[in-house]
Design a protein around this motif. Structure first.
Motif, short mmCIF file in Angstrom:
data_model
loop_
_atom_site.label_atom_id
_atom_site.label_comp_id
_atom_site.label_asym_id
_atom_site.label_seq_id
_atom_site.Cartn_x
_atom_site.Cartn_y
_atom_site.Cartn_z
N THR A 140 -6.40 -9.48 2.78
CA THR A 140 -5.65 -9.69 1.67
C THR A 140 -5.04 -8.61 1.09
O THR A 140 -4.01 -8.82 0.70
CB THR A 140 -6.73 -10.08 0.57
OG1 THR A 140 -7.25 -11.39 0.87
CG2 THR A 140 -5.99 -10.64 -0.86
N ASN A 141 -5.63 -7.37 1.32
CA ASN A 141 -4.67 -6.15 0.82
C ASN A 141 -3.61 -5.94 1.87
O ASN A 141 -2.44 -5.46 1.29
CB ASN A 141 -5.48 -5.10 1.07
CG ASN A 141 -6.47 -4.99 -0.07
OD1 ASN A 141 -6.31 -5.60 -1.03
ND2 ASN A 141 -7.71 -4.28 0.14
N VAL A 142 -3.51 -6.52 3.14
CA VAL A 142 -2.33 -6.44 4.14
C VAL A 142 -1.11 -7.40 3.41
O VAL A 142 -0.17 -7.09 3.27
CB VAL A 142 -2.68 -6.70 5.37
CG1 VAL A 142 -1.43 -6.92 6.22
CG2 VAL A 142 -3.56 -5.56 6.14
N VAL A 143 -1.69 -8.48 2.96
CA VAL A 143 -0.61 -9.48 2.41
C VAL A 143 0.00 -8.96 1.24
O VAL A 143 1.20 -9.06 0.99
CB VAL A 143 -1.35 -10.79 2.36
CG1 VAL A 143 -0.56 -11.86 1.56
CG2 VAL A 143 -1.91 -11.54 3.90
N LYS A 144 -0.88 -8.36 0.61
CA LYS A 144 -0.15 -8.16 -1.01
C LYS A 144 0.41 -6.79 -0.84
O LYS A 144 1.44 -6.44 -1.72
CB LYS A 144 -1.54 -7.65 -1.71
CG LYS A 144 -2.09 -9.26 -2.21
CD LYS A 144 -3.71 -9.10 -2.88
CE LYS A 144 -3.44 -8.24 -4.11
NZ LYS A 144 -4.86 -8.11 -4.77
N HIS A 145 0.02 -5.84 -0.15
CA HIS A 145 0.41 -4.33 -0.18
C HIS A 145 1.34 -3.67 1.01
O HIS A 145 1.87 -2.82 0.86
CB HIS A 145 -0.48 -3.47 -0.55
CG HIS A 145 -1.51 -3.72 -1.79
ND1 HIS A 145 -0.87 -3.88 -2.86
CD2 HIS A 145 -2.79 -4.10 -1.64
CE1 HIS A 145 -1.65 -4.48 -3.83
NE2 HIS A 145 -2.94 -4.35 -3.21
N SER A 146 1.09 -4.31 2.33
CA SER A 146 1.66 -3.73 3.47
C SER A 146 3.28 -4.12 3.55
O SER A 146 3.53 -5.27 3.47
CB SER A 146 0.92 -3.91 4.66
OG SER A 146 1.24 -3.41 5.71
#
Length: 369
Positions: A294-300
């Motif tokens: 989820t952090n990859v989807v939101k921030h990467s």
């Protein structure tokens, strides 16, 4: 129904309330001949002494409902008995019982306010002509202060136990709230991140490439349905049922597939034999992978990630990496929640940037503490 319950409680308390006064009266009357025989300087006991013993011994029946009144009554009865020069004896026991009850059942300041006049009443015989004089102060004071101290100590112990129990219950409730908040955050956050990415794609391509915009809207519909299903499963944990399987490593492939539909390329590598994990460890491992993706989807800035799962006899190792240009990092609610989940199970967790990549690693033991 409440009135009936109170009536039953009152009826049930009467035998217990009557037991102590009955015992005090029996002991007082039974010992009157003995103390009369042993005493050579006091007034011989007679019928009036027996009446005072019965009256004073009956007063503790009021100690639960009106402890202050019971204490004053016993002090007055014992004082009258002693002022008439009857010999010392068990008539002082009711005073001790009621002194304990006042300290046990009332706030310390209020209890002291009532104990003080009771003590003055009890010591009235000490200073009269022919009384024991100053030498009788200490024994007289002891009949009130010693049981009062014991009752106060008991009250403080009970109050401390109640505070500790309330604090324990509060910590349990807070821990459960935190657990549910973390579960909802992981489920809803993951679903909303995928929906947001697909919505951005649909908005960007709605005029230039309507077909891809339609695919993005279909992906939004599928992601929202899956998020709702998983949220139902999570909330069902409050009232467990067998209707839906709990999240676990067996569903990581489906999780990676959902993330791919959100536009992130995910490589999944699984090594070792997937031994069954305890339910708590299995769920924690799944949530770590879910939140990391989820952090990859939101921030990467690079929509690509690699998930490595290594099954070992004693546990499972997780490693989720993706490219990033940003070397600044501060733990948010998601990473804090992952760390809490893993460390609560006795595992190890780390998350942070390295040159060109951001890595999340977790080791979750099979044997839970």
């Amino acid at each position: 129904m409440r009135r009936a319950a109170r009536m039953r409680d009152r009826v049930g308390m009467r035998p217990r309330e009557a037991a102590v006064p009955a015992a005090l009266i029996i002991v007082g009357l039974a010992t009157l001949p003995l103390i009369n025989h042993a005493s050579t300087v006091d007034r011989p006991v007679d019928g009036l002494a027996a009446v005072l013993v019965v009256a004073t011994g009956s007063a503790p029946a009021l100690r639960r409902r009106w402890p202050a009144l019971a204490l004053l009554a016993t002090a007055a009865g014992a004082s009258a008995y002693l002022l008439m020069r009857y010999p010392y004896g068990p008539i002082l026991l009711p005073v001790a019982v009621c002194s304990y009850a006042v300290a046990r059942g009332r706030h310390p300041r209020r209890a002291a306010v009532w104990a003080a006049p009771a003590l003055v009443l009890l010591l009235g015989h000490v200073l009269v002509d022919g009384g024991p004089g100053i030498d009788g102060l200490i024994p007289g004071i002891a009949w009130v202060t010693v049981p009062f101290t014991l009752g106060l100590a008991r009250r403080l112990v009970v109050e401390a136990q109640q505070r500790e129990r309330a604090e324990t219950e509060r910590r349990i409730v807070d821990a459960e709230r935190l657990r549910l908040a973390q579960e909802v955050h992981d489920v809803v956050g993951h679903g909303l991140a995928a929906i947001q990415m697909q919505a951005d794609i649909a908005l960007h391509l709605r005029e230039a490439r309507p077909a891809m915009a339609h695919e993005a809207l279909a992906a939004i519909s599928a992601a929202s349905a899956e998020a709702l299903d998983e949220l139902r499963v999570t909330l069902a944990a409050i009232t467990p049922s067998d209707r839906a399987p709990a999240a676990g490593l067996a569903r990581v492939a489906d999780l990676c597939a959902r993330v791919r539909t959100a536009g992130v390329a995910v490589d999944l590598d699984v090594e070792g034999h997937p031994h069954p994990l305890p339910a708590a460890a299995d769920l924690a491992a799944y949530r770590v992978v879910q939140e990391a993706l989820t952090n990859v989807v939101k921030h990467s800035p690079h929509p690509r990630a690699r998930v490595a799962i290594h099954h070992r006899p004693r546990g499972v190792d997780l490693r989720i990496t993706n490219q990033t240009w940003d070397t600044a990092h501060a733990d948010g609610f998601g990473i804090t929640g992952m760390r809490r989940r893993v460390e609560h199970l006795g595992g190890c967790f780390a998350a942070g940037p390295a040159p060109g990549v951001f890595t999340v690693t977790a080791t979750i033991p099979r044997d839970l503490p």
